[in-house]
Design a protein around this motif. Sequence first.
Motif, PDB file in Angstrom:
ATOM      1  N   GLU A  20     -49.057  47.831  70.052  1.00 21.72           N
ATOM      2  CA  GLU A  20     -49.144  49.199  69.546  1.00 21.72           C
ATOM      3  C   GLU A  20     -49.871  49.224  68.194  1.00 21.72           C
ATOM      4  OE1 GLU A  20     -46.248  52.922  68.334  1.00 21.72           O
ATOM      5  OE2 GLU A  20     -45.423  51.261  69.507  1.00 21.72           O
ATOM      6  N   ALA A  21     -49.557  48.285  67.319  1.00 22.47           N
ATOM      7  CA  ALA A  21     -50.155  48.247  65.986  1.00 22.47           C
ATOM      8  C   ALA A  21     -51.656  47.969  66.021  1.00 22.47           C
ATOM      9  CB  ALA A  21     -49.448  47.204  65.122  1.00 22.47           C
ATOM     10  N   ILE A  22     -52.133  47.199  67.014  1.00 21.02           N
ATOM     11  CA  ILE A  22     -53.569  46.916  67.088  1.00 21.02           C
ATOM     12  C   ILE A  22     -54.284  47.861  68.052  1.00 21.02           C
ATOM     13  CG2 ILE A  22     -53.288  44.503  66.411  1.00 21.02           C
ATOM     14  CD1 ILE A  22     -53.901  43.743  69.354  1.00 21.02           C
ATOM     15  N   GLY A  23     -53.556  48.839  68.605  1.00 19.40           N
ATOM     16  CA  GLY A  23     -54.180  49.832  69.472  1.00 19.40           C
ATOM     17  C   GLY A  23     -54.385  49.385  70.899  1.00 19.40           C
ATOM     18  N   LEU A  24     -53.542  48.502  71.398  1.00 26.99           N
ATOM     19  CA  LEU A  24     -53.659  48.019  72.783  1.00 26.99           C
ATOM     20  C   LEU A  24     -52.381  48.250  73.579  1.00 26.99           C
ATOM     21  CD1 LEU A  24     -55.571  44.607  72.739  1.00 26.99           C
ATOM     22  CD2 LEU A  24     -56.148  46.648  74.020  1.00 26.99           C
ATOM     23  N   LEU A  25     -51.676  49.319  73.296  1.00 26.70           N
ATOM     24  CA  LEU A  25     -50.401  49.565  73.960  1.00 26.70           C
ATOM     25  C   LEU A  25     -50.548  49.585  75.477  1.00 26.70           C
ATOM     26  CD1 LEU A  25     -47.460  49.916  73.358  1.00 26.70           C
ATOM     27  CD2 LEU A  25     -47.806  52.373  73.255  1.00 26.70           C
ATOM     28  N   PRO A  91     -59.653  40.634  62.417  1.00 24.02           N
ATOM     29  CA  PRO A  91     -59.802  41.879  61.655  1.00 24.02           C
ATOM     30  C   PRO A  91     -58.481  42.603  61.362  1.00 24.02           C
ATOM     31  CG  PRO A  91     -61.514  41.727  63.300  1.00 24.02           C
ATOM     32  CD  PRO A  91     -60.561  40.583  63.559  1.00 24.02           C
ATOM     33  N   GLN A  92     -57.516  42.542  62.283  1.00 25.80           N
ATOM     34  CA  GLN A  92     -56.276  43.300  62.103  1.00 25.80           C
ATOM     35  C   GLN A  92     -55.050  42.437  61.806  1.00 25.80           C
ATOM     36  OE1 GLN A  92     -56.922  45.541  65.912  1.00 25.80           O
ATOM     37  NE2 GLN A  92     -56.187  47.239  64.644  1.00 25.80           N
ATOM     38  N   TYR A  93     -55.181  41.117  61.947  1.00 19.44           N
ATOM     39  CA  TYR A  93     -54.006  40.267  61.777  1.00 19.44           C
ATOM     40  C   TYR A  93     -54.405  38.821  61.467  1.00 19.44           C
ATOM     41  CZ  TYR A  93     -55.129  39.160  66.647  1.00 19.44           C
ATOM     42  OH  TYR A  93     -55.782  38.789  67.796  1.00 19.44           O
ATOM     43  N   GLN A  94     -53.445  38.076  60.947  1.00 19.47           N
ATOM     44  CA  GLN A  94     -53.608  36.639  60.705  1.00 19.47           C
ATOM     45  C   GLN A  94     -53.025  35.902  61.905  1.00 19.47           C
ATOM     46  OE1 GLN A  94     -54.945  35.015  57.984  1.00 19.47           O
ATOM     47  NE2 GLN A  94     -54.577  33.046  58.953  1.00 19.47           N
ATOM     48  N   PHE A  95     -53.795  34.988  62.490  1.00 21.70           N
ATOM     49  CA  PHE A  95     -53.375  34.206  63.645  1.00 21.70           C
ATOM     50  C   PHE A  95     -53.113  32.772  63.197  1.00 21.70           C
ATOM     51  CE2 PHE A  95     -54.505  31.168  66.955  1.00 21.70           C
ATOM     52  CZ  PHE A  95     -53.780  31.614  68.044  1.00 21.70           C
ATOM     53  N   ILE A 110     -49.403  41.112  61.118  1.00 18.18           N
ATOM     54  CA  ILE A 110     -50.137  42.292  60.663  1.00 18.18           C
ATOM     55  C   ILE A 110     -49.546  42.677  59.313  1.00 18.18           C
ATOM     56  CG2 ILE A 110     -50.698  44.709  61.110  1.00 18.18           C
ATOM     57  CD1 ILE A 110     -50.359  44.072  64.111  1.00 18.18           C
ATOM     58  N   PRO A 111     -50.370  42.645  58.273  1.00 16.87           N
ATOM     59  CA  PRO A 111     -49.855  42.951  56.934  1.00 16.87           C
ATOM     60  C   PRO A 111     -49.727  44.455  56.694  1.00 16.87           C
ATOM     61  CG  PRO A 111     -52.173  42.470  56.806  1.00 16.87           C
ATOM     62  CD  PRO A 111     -51.772  42.286  58.244  1.00 16.87           C
ATOM     63  N   GLY A 112     -49.188  44.792  55.561  1.00 15.08           N
ATOM     64  CA  GLY A 112     -49.180  46.183  55.105  1.00 15.08           C
ATOM     65  C   GLY A 112     -48.127  47.044  55.746  1.00 15.08           C
ATOM     66  N   ASP A 113     -48.454  48.331  55.875  1.00 16.61           N
ATOM     67  CA  ASP A 113     -47.518  49.345  56.366  1.00 16.61           C
ATOM     68  C   ASP A 113     -46.958  49.017  57.747  1.00 16.61           C
ATOM     69  OD1 ASP A 113     -48.048  50.692  54.042  1.00 16.61           O
ATOM     70  OD2 ASP A 113     -49.435  52.113  54.962  1.00 16.61           O
ATOM     71  N   LYS A 114     -47.814  48.480  58.617  1.00 15.39           N
ATOM     72  CA  LYS A 114     -47.365  48.198  59.986  1.00 15.39           C
ATOM     73  C   LYS A 114     -46.464  46.972  60.025  1.00 15.39           C
ATOM     74  CE  LYS A 114     -51.220  50.614  61.945  1.00 15.39           C
ATOM     75  NZ  LYS A 114     -52.354  50.634  62.797  1.00 15.39           N
ATOM     76  N   GLY A 115     -46.728  45.996  59.186  1.00 14.66           N
ATOM     77  CA  GLY A 115     -45.868  44.841  58.985  1.00 14.66           C
ATOM     78  C   GLY A 115     -45.225  44.245  60.217  1.00 14.66           C
ATOM     79  N   VAL A 116     -46.023  43.939  61.236  1.00 14.95           N
ATOM     80  CA  VAL A 116     -45.487  43.384  62.482  1.00 14.95           C
ATOM     81  C   VAL A 116     -45.771  41.888  62.528  1.00 14.95           C
ATOM     82  CG1 VAL A 116     -45.655  43.419  65.005  1.00 14.95           C
ATOM     83  CG2 VAL A 116     -45.839  45.549  63.713  1.00 14.95           C
TER      84      VAL A 116
END
Length: 125
Positions: A20-25, A91-95, A110-116
């Motif tokens: 959901e956070a990366i837009g692939l729900l 681009p959206q997360y650290q792997f 996923i950093p920041g507000d989404k923090g997943v």
Amino acid sequence: MAFTGKYELESQENYEAFLEAIGLLSAKTDHKVVTEVVQDGNNFSWTQSIPNWAWSNTFTIGQECELTTMKGSKFKAFVKMEGGKLSVQFPQYQFIAEMVEDKLVMTCTIPGDKGVVFKRTSKRV
């Protein structure tokens, strides 16, 4: 540690929240994800697949590589190996991927507000 092998999903945490956070729900699935890794020194081929879909990247540790996201977008990044852990900034997360005993453990943060923090553990098959 050698990453080479074929691995099948054993467990995962926060997968739906990550998608959901990366837009692939819409990619939610109950399929067992299979990860195949071929390591030749610092050169890697990394493929994850489920029925009717596969995502693959090839890269060399310490060199800038062109990689593809799960959404199919291309980007450039350096892949690092530190303390036996592979690390790359998507681009959206650290792997981060590491071998824990004989299991492949992948963590996407996923950093920041989404923090997943999504964690996937796969067993060697």
